[in-house]
Design a protein around this motif. Structure first.
Motif, PDB file in Angstrom:
ATOM      1  N   VAL A  33       6.450   6.839   3.147  1.00  0.00           N
ATOM      2  CA  VAL A  33       7.564   6.235   3.845  1.00  0.00           C
ATOM      3  C   VAL A  33       7.627   4.780   3.395  1.00  0.00           C
ATOM      4  CG1 VAL A  33       6.176   5.578   5.867  1.00  0.00           C
ATOM      5  CG2 VAL A  33       8.650   5.853   6.082  1.00  0.00           C
ATOM      6  N   MET A  34       8.833   4.250   3.225  1.00  0.00           N
ATOM      7  CA  MET A  34       9.001   2.881   2.746  1.00  0.00           C
ATOM      8  C   MET A  34       9.708   2.055   3.808  1.00  0.00           C
ATOM      9  SD  MET A  34       7.569   2.942  -0.206  1.00  0.00           S
ATOM     10  CE  MET A  34       8.032   1.312  -0.785  1.00  0.00           C
ATOM     11  N   GLY A  35       9.238   0.829   3.968  1.00  0.00           N
ATOM     12  CA  GLY A  35       9.820  -0.043   4.974  1.00  0.00           C
ATOM     13  C   GLY A  35      10.057  -1.446   4.454  1.00  0.00           C
ATOM     14  N   TRP A  36      10.973  -2.127   5.114  1.00  0.00           N
ATOM     15  CA  TRP A  36      11.205  -3.549   4.892  1.00  0.00           C
ATOM     16  C   TRP A  36      10.839  -4.303   6.164  1.00  0.00           C
ATOM     17  CZ3 TRP A  36      12.317  -5.997   0.419  1.00  0.00           C
ATOM     18  CH2 TRP A  36      12.844  -5.245  -0.641  1.00  0.00           C
ATOM     19  N   PHE A  37      10.141  -5.394   5.977  1.00  0.00           N
ATOM     20  CA  PHE A  37       9.778  -6.282   7.067  1.00  0.00           C
ATOM     21  C   PHE A  37      10.178  -7.699   6.671  1.00  0.00           C
ATOM     22  CE2 PHE A  37       7.118  -3.533   9.735  1.00  0.00           C
ATOM     23  CZ  PHE A  37       6.955  -2.457   8.880  1.00  0.00           C
ATOM     24  N   ILE A  70      19.255   0.616   4.199  1.00  0.00           N
ATOM     25  CA  ILE A  70      18.096   0.902   3.365  1.00  0.00           C
ATOM     26  C   ILE A  70      18.327   2.223   2.645  1.00  0.00           C
ATOM     27  CG2 ILE A  70      16.835   2.085   5.222  1.00  0.00           C
ATOM     28  CD1 ILE A  70      14.240   0.905   4.051  1.00  0.00           C
ATOM     29  N   SER A  71      17.864   2.269   1.389  1.00  0.00           N
ATOM     30  CA  SER A  71      17.983   3.502   0.616  1.00  0.00           C
ATOM     31  C   SER A  71      16.857   3.531  -0.413  1.00  0.00           C
ATOM     32  CB  SER A  71      19.348   3.583  -0.077  1.00  0.00           C
ATOM     33  OG  SER A  71      19.524   2.494  -0.969  1.00  0.00           O
ATOM     34  N   ARG A  72      16.656   4.706  -1.006  1.00  0.00           N
ATOM     35  CA  ARG A  72      15.628   4.810  -2.029  1.00  0.00           C
ATOM     36  C   ARG A  72      16.099   5.730  -3.145  1.00  0.00           C
ATOM     37  NH1 ARG A  72      10.453   6.989   0.866  1.00  0.00           N
ATOM     38  NH2 ARG A  72       9.563   6.961  -1.246  1.00  0.00           N
ATOM     39  N   ASP A  73      15.620   5.442  -4.338  1.00  0.00           N
ATOM     40  CA  ASP A  73      15.935   6.246  -5.514  1.00  0.00           C
ATOM     41  C   ASP A  73      14.614   6.644  -6.142  1.00  0.00           C
ATOM     42  OD1 ASP A  73      16.700   7.345  -7.908  1.00  0.00           O
ATOM     43  OD2 ASP A  73      18.212   5.829  -8.336  1.00  0.00           O
ATOM     44  N   SER A  74      14.204   7.877  -5.914  1.00  0.00           N
ATOM     45  CA  SER A  74      12.908   8.326  -6.412  1.00  0.00           C
ATOM     46  C   SER A  74      12.887   8.459  -7.931  1.00  0.00           C
ATOM     47  CB  SER A  74      12.536   9.651  -5.746  1.00  0.00           C
ATOM     48  OG  SER A  74      12.313   9.455  -4.363  1.00  0.00           O
ATOM     49  N   ALA A  75      14.044   8.582  -8.545  1.00  0.00           N
ATOM     50  CA  ALA A  75      14.087   8.689 -10.006  1.00  0.00           C
ATOM     51  C   ALA A  75      13.586   7.413 -10.676  1.00  0.00           C
ATOM     52  CB  ALA A  75      15.500   9.007 -10.469  1.00  0.00           C
ATOM     53  N   ALA A  97       7.038  -2.429   1.957  1.00  0.00           N
ATOM     54  CA  ALA A  97       5.745  -1.824   2.219  1.00  0.00           C
ATOM     55  C   ALA A  97       5.826  -0.311   2.150  1.00  0.00           C
ATOM     56  CB  ALA A  97       5.234  -2.256   3.592  1.00  0.00           C
ATOM     57  N   ALA A  98       4.694   0.298   1.801  1.00  0.00           N
ATOM     58  CA  ALA A  98       4.585   1.757   1.717  1.00  0.00           C
ATOM     59  C   ALA A  98       3.544   2.237   2.715  1.00  0.00           C
ATOM     60  CB  ALA A  98       4.184   2.167   0.303  1.00  0.00           C
ATOM     61  N   GLY A  99       3.862   3.327   3.396  1.00  0.00           N
ATOM     62  CA  GLY A  99       2.949   3.838   4.395  1.00  0.00           C
ATOM     63  C   GLY A  99       2.809   5.345   4.365  1.00  0.00           C
ATOM     64  N   PHE A 100       1.708   5.832   4.963  1.00  0.00           N
ATOM     65  CA  PHE A 100       1.468   7.266   5.078  1.00  0.00           C
ATOM     66  C   PHE A 100       2.008   7.777   6.415  1.00  0.00           C
ATOM     67  CE2 PHE A 100      -1.054   7.797   1.400  1.00  0.00           C
ATOM     68  CZ  PHE A 100      -1.887   6.701   1.274  1.00  0.00           C
ATOM     69  N   VAL A 101       2.629   8.921   6.369  1.00  0.00           N
ATOM     70  CA  VAL A 101       3.025   9.586   7.606  1.00  0.00           C
ATOM     71  C   VAL A 101       2.689  11.063   7.486  1.00  0.00           C
ATOM     72  CG1 VAL A 101       4.861   7.975   8.204  1.00  0.00           C
ATOM     73  CG2 VAL A 101       5.383   9.950   6.752  1.00  0.00           C
ATOM     74  N   PRO A 110       3.885  -2.575  11.583  1.00  0.00           N
ATOM     75  CA  PRO A 110       3.415  -2.930  10.236  1.00  0.00           C
ATOM     76  C   PRO A 110       2.011  -2.416   9.942  1.00  0.00           C
ATOM     77  CG  PRO A 110       3.534  -4.874  11.641  1.00  0.00           C
ATOM     78  CD  PRO A 110       4.209  -3.773  12.372  1.00  0.00           C
ATOM     79  N   ARG A 111       1.220  -2.136  10.983  1.00  0.00           N
ATOM     80  CA  ARG A 111      -0.136  -1.634  10.764  1.00  0.00           C
ATOM     81  C   ARG A 111      -0.143  -0.208  10.204  1.00  0.00           C
ATOM     82  NH1 ARG A 111      -2.323  -2.790  16.692  1.00  0.00           N
ATOM     83  NH2 ARG A 111      -0.254  -1.890  17.081  1.00  0.00           N
ATOM     84  N   ARG A 112       0.997   0.464  10.256  1.00  0.00           N
ATOM     85  CA  ARG A 112       1.099   1.803   9.698  1.00  0.00           C
ATOM     86  C   ARG A 112       1.350   1.790   8.190  1.00  0.00           C
ATOM     87  NH1 ARG A 112       2.602   5.884  13.029  1.00  0.00           N
ATOM     88  NH2 ARG A 112       2.117   7.115  11.178  1.00  0.00           N
ATOM     89  N   TYR A 113       1.572   0.607   7.648  1.00  0.00           N
ATOM     90  CA  TYR A 113       1.878   0.478   6.226  1.00  0.00           C
ATOM     91  C   TYR A 113       0.656  -0.056   5.475  1.00  0.00           C
ATOM     92  CZ  TYR A 113       6.668   1.429   7.533  1.00  0.00           C
ATOM     93  OH  TYR A 113       7.805   2.037   8.018  1.00  0.00           O
ATOM     94  N   VAL A 114       0.408   0.560   4.336  1.00  0.00           N
ATOM     95  CA  VAL A 114      -0.840   0.306   3.622  1.00  0.00           C
ATOM     96  C   VAL A 114      -0.663  -0.654   2.441  1.00  0.00           C
ATOM     97  CG1 VAL A 114      -2.716   1.412   2.353  1.00  0.00           C
ATOM     98  CG2 VAL A 114      -1.631   2.597   4.268  1.00  0.00           C
ATOM     99  N   TYR A 115       0.409  -0.465   1.700  1.00  0.00           N
ATOM    100  CA  TYR A 115       0.614  -1.264   0.486  1.00  0.00           C
ATOM    101  C   TYR A 115       1.794  -2.192   0.686  1.00  0.00           C
ATOM    102  CZ  TYR A 115      -2.335   2.443  -1.325  1.00  0.00           C
ATOM    103  OH  TYR A 115      -3.358   3.325  -1.511  1.00  0.00           O
ATOM    104  N   TRP A 116       1.585  -3.456   0.339  1.00  0.00           N
ATOM    105  CA  TRP A 116       2.581  -4.483   0.588  1.00  0.00           C
ATOM    106  C   TRP A 116       2.888  -5.253  -0.694  1.00  0.00           C
ATOM    107  CZ3 TRP A 116       4.849  -5.640   5.345  1.00  0.00           C
ATOM    108  CH2 TRP A 116       4.335  -4.916   6.441  1.00  0.00           C
ATOM    109  N   GLY A 117       4.152  -5.660  -0.822  1.00  0.00           N
ATOM    110  CA  GLY A 117       4.537  -6.544  -1.900  1.00  0.00           C
ATOM    111  C   GLY A 117       4.271  -7.999  -1.529  1.00  0.00           C
ATOM    112  N   GLN A 118       4.585  -8.896  -2.451  1.00  0.00           N
ATOM    113  CA  GLN A 118       4.344 -10.322  -2.250  1.00  0.00           C
ATOM    114  C   GLN A 118       5.490 -11.010  -1.515  1.00  0.00           C
ATOM    115  OE1 GLN A 118       1.388 -11.971  -3.037  1.00  0.00           O
ATOM    116  NE2 GLN A 118       0.800  -9.818  -3.216  1.00  0.00           N
ATOM    117  N   GLY A 119       6.609 -10.350  -1.395  1.00  0.00           N
ATOM    118  CA  GLY A 119       7.722 -10.912  -0.638  1.00  0.00           C
ATOM    119  C   GLY A 119       8.756 -11.615  -1.512  1.00  0.00           C
TER     120      GLY A 119
END
Length: 126
Positions: A33-37, A70-75, A97-101, A110-119
């Protein structure tokens, strides 16, 4: 594992638009799952939006509902945040951020998200 990298921030006048991008390296992008914070100076990091692993479901903070998409393009392993009708209070550093569900949930904690960008910085002038 994925490594998000944000881009697209900048300075814009109130009422304007920006589109943020988040390129995520790794072959398992569609598993997350992908999120923006966002985080403004002196404030806690707050949830903005999330998109499900397949991109079919989205969830927004009340403060951005109807203005952000928000949208995503897996390609191309990329998540987007289209921001319209921007307001000065939207000014902040925006993080992807990317998280497991375990199902199709869309966490806002935000604690549900594991990988974060630099912003990437977004500044909206009045």
């Amino acid at each position: 594992q994925v490594q998000p990298v944000e881009s697209g921030g900048g300075l814009v006048q109130a009422g304007g638009s920006l589109r943020l991008s988040c390129a995520a390296s790794g072959r398992t992008f569609s598993s997350y799952v992908m999120g923006w914070f966002r985080q403004a100076p002196g404030k806690e990091r707050e949830f903005v939006a999330a998109v499900s692993r397949r991109g079919k479901r989205t969830y927004y903070a009340d403060s951005v509902q109807g203005r952000f998409t928000i949208s995503r393009d897996s390609a191309v392993n990329t998540v987007y945040l289209q921001m319209n009708n921007l307001k000065p209070e939207d000014s902040a550093a925006y993080y992807c951020a990317a998280g497991f569900v375990y199902n199709e949930e869309l966490p806002s904690d935000p604690r549900r998200y594991v990988y974060w960008g630099q912003g990437t910085q977004v500044t909206v002038s009045s």
